[in-house]
Scaffold this active site. Structure first.
Site, PDB file in Angstrom:
ATOM      1  N   SER A 142       6.265  73.571 -11.400  1.00 40.85           N
ATOM      2  CA  SER A 142       6.184  75.000 -11.749  1.00 40.85           C
ATOM      3  C   SER A 142       6.698  75.829 -10.589  1.00 40.85           C
ATOM      4  O   SER A 142       6.520  75.444  -9.418  1.00 40.85           O
ATOM      5  CB  SER A 142       4.726  75.371 -12.032  1.00 40.85           C
ATOM      6  OG  SER A 142       4.602  76.777 -12.112  1.00 40.85           O
ATOM      7  N   TYR A 155      -4.025  75.486  -9.206  1.00 42.52           N
ATOM      8  CA  TYR A 155      -2.840  75.097  -9.993  1.00 42.52           C
ATOM      9  C   TYR A 155      -1.594  75.076  -9.112  1.00 42.52           C
ATOM     10  O   TYR A 155      -0.816  74.116  -9.148  1.00 42.52           O
ATOM     11  CB  TYR A 155      -2.663  76.085 -11.151  1.00 42.52           C
ATOM     12  CG  TYR A 155      -1.447  75.827 -12.017  1.00 42.52           C
ATOM     13  CD1 TYR A 155      -1.482  74.893 -13.049  1.00 42.52           C
ATOM     14  CD2 TYR A 155      -0.254  76.529 -11.811  1.00 42.52           C
ATOM     15  CE1 TYR A 155      -0.359  74.659 -13.849  1.00 42.52           C
ATOM     16  CE2 TYR A 155       0.859  76.300 -12.601  1.00 42.52           C
ATOM     17  CZ  TYR A 155       0.807  75.369 -13.619  1.00 42.52           C
ATOM     18  OH  TYR A 155       1.915  75.140 -14.405  1.00 42.52           O
TER      19      TYR A 155
HETATM   20  N1  LIG Z   1       3.989  77.566 -20.120  1.00 41.97           N
HETATM   21  C1  LIG Z   1       4.549  77.959 -19.006  1.00 41.97           C
HETATM   22  O1  LIG Z   1       4.935  79.126 -18.860  1.00 41.97           O
HETATM   23  C2  LIG Z   1       4.746  76.976 -17.875  1.00 41.97           C
HETATM   24  C3  LIG Z   1       5.392  77.428 -16.707  1.00 41.97           C
HETATM   25  C4  LIG Z   1       5.605  76.522 -15.666  1.00 41.97           C
HETATM   26  C5  LIG Z   1       5.193  75.197 -15.798  1.00 41.97           C
HETATM   27  N2  LIG Z   1       4.567  74.793 -16.951  1.00 41.97           N
HETATM   28  C6  LIG Z   1       4.183  73.391 -17.058  1.00 41.97           C
HETATM   29  O2  LIG Z   1       4.728  72.870 -18.259  1.00 41.97           O
HETATM   30  C7  LIG Z   1       3.919  71.760 -18.703  1.00 41.97           C
HETATM   31  C8  LIG Z   1       3.547  71.935 -20.162  1.00 41.97           C
HETATM   32  O3  LIG Z   1       2.730  73.091 -20.271  1.00 41.97           O
HETATM   33  P1  LIG Z   1       2.534  73.887 -21.628  1.00 41.97           P
HETATM   34  O4  LIG Z   1       2.684  75.310 -21.295  1.00 41.97           O
HETATM   35  O5  LIG Z   1       3.321  73.264 -22.723  1.00 41.97           O
HETATM   36  O6  LIG Z   1       0.944  73.627 -21.837  1.00 41.97           O
HETATM   37  P2  LIG Z   1       0.058  73.393 -23.130  1.00 41.97           P
HETATM   38  O7  LIG Z   1      -1.335  73.730 -22.731  1.00 41.97           O
HETATM   39  O8  LIG Z   1       0.642  74.115 -24.293  1.00 41.97           O
HETATM   40  O9  LIG Z   1       0.165  71.813 -23.342  1.00 41.97           O
HETATM   41  C9  LIG Z   1      -0.437  70.935 -22.432  1.00 41.97           C
HETATM   42  C10 LIG Z   1      -0.833  69.666 -23.157  1.00 41.97           C
HETATM   43  O10 LIG Z   1      -1.473  68.815 -22.190  1.00 41.97           O
HETATM   44  C11 LIG Z   1      -2.592  68.224 -22.803  1.00 41.97           C
HETATM   45  N3  LIG Z   1      -3.628  67.871 -21.826  1.00 41.97           N
HETATM   46  C12 LIG Z   1      -4.325  68.714 -21.036  1.00 41.97           C
HETATM   47  N4  LIG Z   1      -5.265  68.042 -20.345  1.00 41.97           N
HETATM   48  C13 LIG Z   1      -5.129  66.734 -20.683  1.00 41.97           C
HETATM   49  C14 LIG Z   1      -5.817  65.545 -20.324  1.00 41.97           C
HETATM   50  N5  LIG Z   1      -6.876  65.547 -19.475  1.00 41.97           N
HETATM   51  N6  LIG Z   1      -5.414  64.378 -20.859  1.00 41.97           N
HETATM   52  C15 LIG Z   1      -4.383  64.345 -21.740  1.00 41.97           C
HETATM   53  N7  LIG Z   1      -3.716  65.438 -22.152  1.00 41.97           N
HETATM   54  C16 LIG Z   1      -4.087  66.623 -21.629  1.00 41.97           C
HETATM   55  C17 LIG Z   1      -3.122  69.279 -23.767  1.00 41.97           C
HETATM   56  O11 LIG Z   1      -3.934  68.713 -24.798  1.00 41.97           O
HETATM   57  C18 LIG Z   1      -1.815  69.887 -24.302  1.00 41.97           C
HETATM   58  O12 LIG Z   1      -1.370  69.245 -25.470  1.00 41.97           O
HETATM   59  C19 LIG Z   1       2.719  71.723 -17.754  1.00 41.97           C
HETATM   60  O13 LIG Z   1       2.959  70.759 -16.748  1.00 41.97           O
HETATM   61  C20 LIG Z   1       2.702  73.118 -17.152  1.00 41.97           C
HETATM   62  O14 LIG Z   1       2.070  73.143 -15.898  1.00 41.97           O
HETATM   63  C21 LIG Z   1       4.331  75.658 -17.980  1.00 41.97           C
END
Ligand SMILES: NC(=O)c1ccc[n+]([C@@H]2O[C@H](COP(=O)([O-])OP(=O)(O)OC[C@H]3O[C@@H](n4cnc5c(N)ncnc54)[C@H](O)[C@@H]3O)[C@@H](O)[C@H]2O)c1
Length: 260
Positions: A142, A155
């Protein structure tokens, strides 16, 4: 890499970015392991893959545990006979004021975002070496990893650790022709992002959520948020088409928010 009959395991694939990565790879005929805590949504993604003609199965994992990150790699190898690509996409995120941070949120953040990636990457490396080498591992980091974010400290620190893990793993596995890279997505309106931005607004005493979000979007040099589709296209390129010589790289897909 041959685009056909490759096997990929994506963590956090039940929703958000992980789901989109899976659907793009399913459309290309990959064999897919959907790994997530959420059974209902994870199984729905498997059905979507099947609808696209791809072979896929769901493995329920709690990445906070010591054993599941390794067990899921074994499940992939048992089911499909090999693993070509691991995408560490799942993450845990919460927001807390710096002086009010709790041990619980640190623990959950570090276990899911750091330890599970380390253990899964090592297990995937062992499997890929056993297959004769070759493979790719992609970590979702991120822009937060390089920012000062007092309400998002655990985070941000966990994502800095992901960057460190990417570098160590890339060097550890390079002699086996296994590339390890990361992607830093910009703001995507996923369930995680919507939850954490509402928490940020509350911590900053902002009641007009729409105005708060618009202000955050205005800070992005390209002037807009991104989508899971745009970020997943980058991940798929790294998994399927990027030259072998790219390893230990951190690719920004953040509209200029993060700068290299
Ligand atoms: N959304 C954003 O703007 C953004 C920005 C930068 C980085 N990210 C990164 O992108 C990636 C995806 O994020 P997202 O926004 O799609 O999140 P999201 O919350 O929509 O999806 C995350 C998924 O991870 C699963 N998860 C969480 N804890 C878990 C556990 N203990 N065991 C198994 N599964 C687990 C959840 O059930 C979910 O399906 C992450 O690494 C996040 O840090 C997101």
């Amino acid at each position: 890499m041959n685009l056909i009959e490759k096997t990929v395991l994506v963590t956090g694939a039940a929703q958000g970015l992980g789901r989109e990565i899976v659907l793009q790879l399913a459309a290309r005929g990959w064999r897919i392991v959907v790994a997530d805590l959420n059974v209902e949504l994870g199984q729905a993604v498997v059905r979507e893959c099947a609808g696209a003609g791809a072979r896929a199965f769901f493995v329920q994992v709690d990445l906070k545990t010591a054993d599941d990150p390794v067990a899921m790699i074994q499940s992939a190898a048992d089911h499909f006979g090999r693993l070509d690509v691991l995408i560490n996409c799942a993450a845990y995120a919460t927001a807390e004021a710096f002086c009010e941070m709790t041990a619980r949120s640190w623990e959950d953040t570090l276990l899911v975002n750091v330890r599970s990636i380390a253990l899964a990457t090592a297990a995937a490396g062992r499997q890929m070496i056993k297959q004769g080498g070759g493979g790719r591992i992609i970590n979702i980091t991120s822009p937060a990893s390089r920012m000062a974010l007092p309400n998002y400290t655990a985070y941000a620190a966990s994502k800095a650790a992901v960057d460190s893990l990417t570098r160590s793993a890339a060097v550890a596995l390079a002699s086996h022709n296994i590339q390890v890279n990361s992607v830093a997505p910009g703001m995507m309106d996923t369930p995680m992002q919507m939850k954490t931005e509402a928490l940020f607004a509350a911590l900053e005493g902002r009641t007009d959520l729409e105005a708060f979000l618009a202000g955050r979007t205005a800070r992005i040099p390209l002037g807009r948020r991104t989508t899971c589709r745009e970020v997943a296209e980058t991940v798929v390129w790294l998994a399927a088409a990027a030259p072998d010589y790219i390893t230990a790289e951190r690719l920004n897909v953040s509209g200029g928010l993060d700068r290299d």
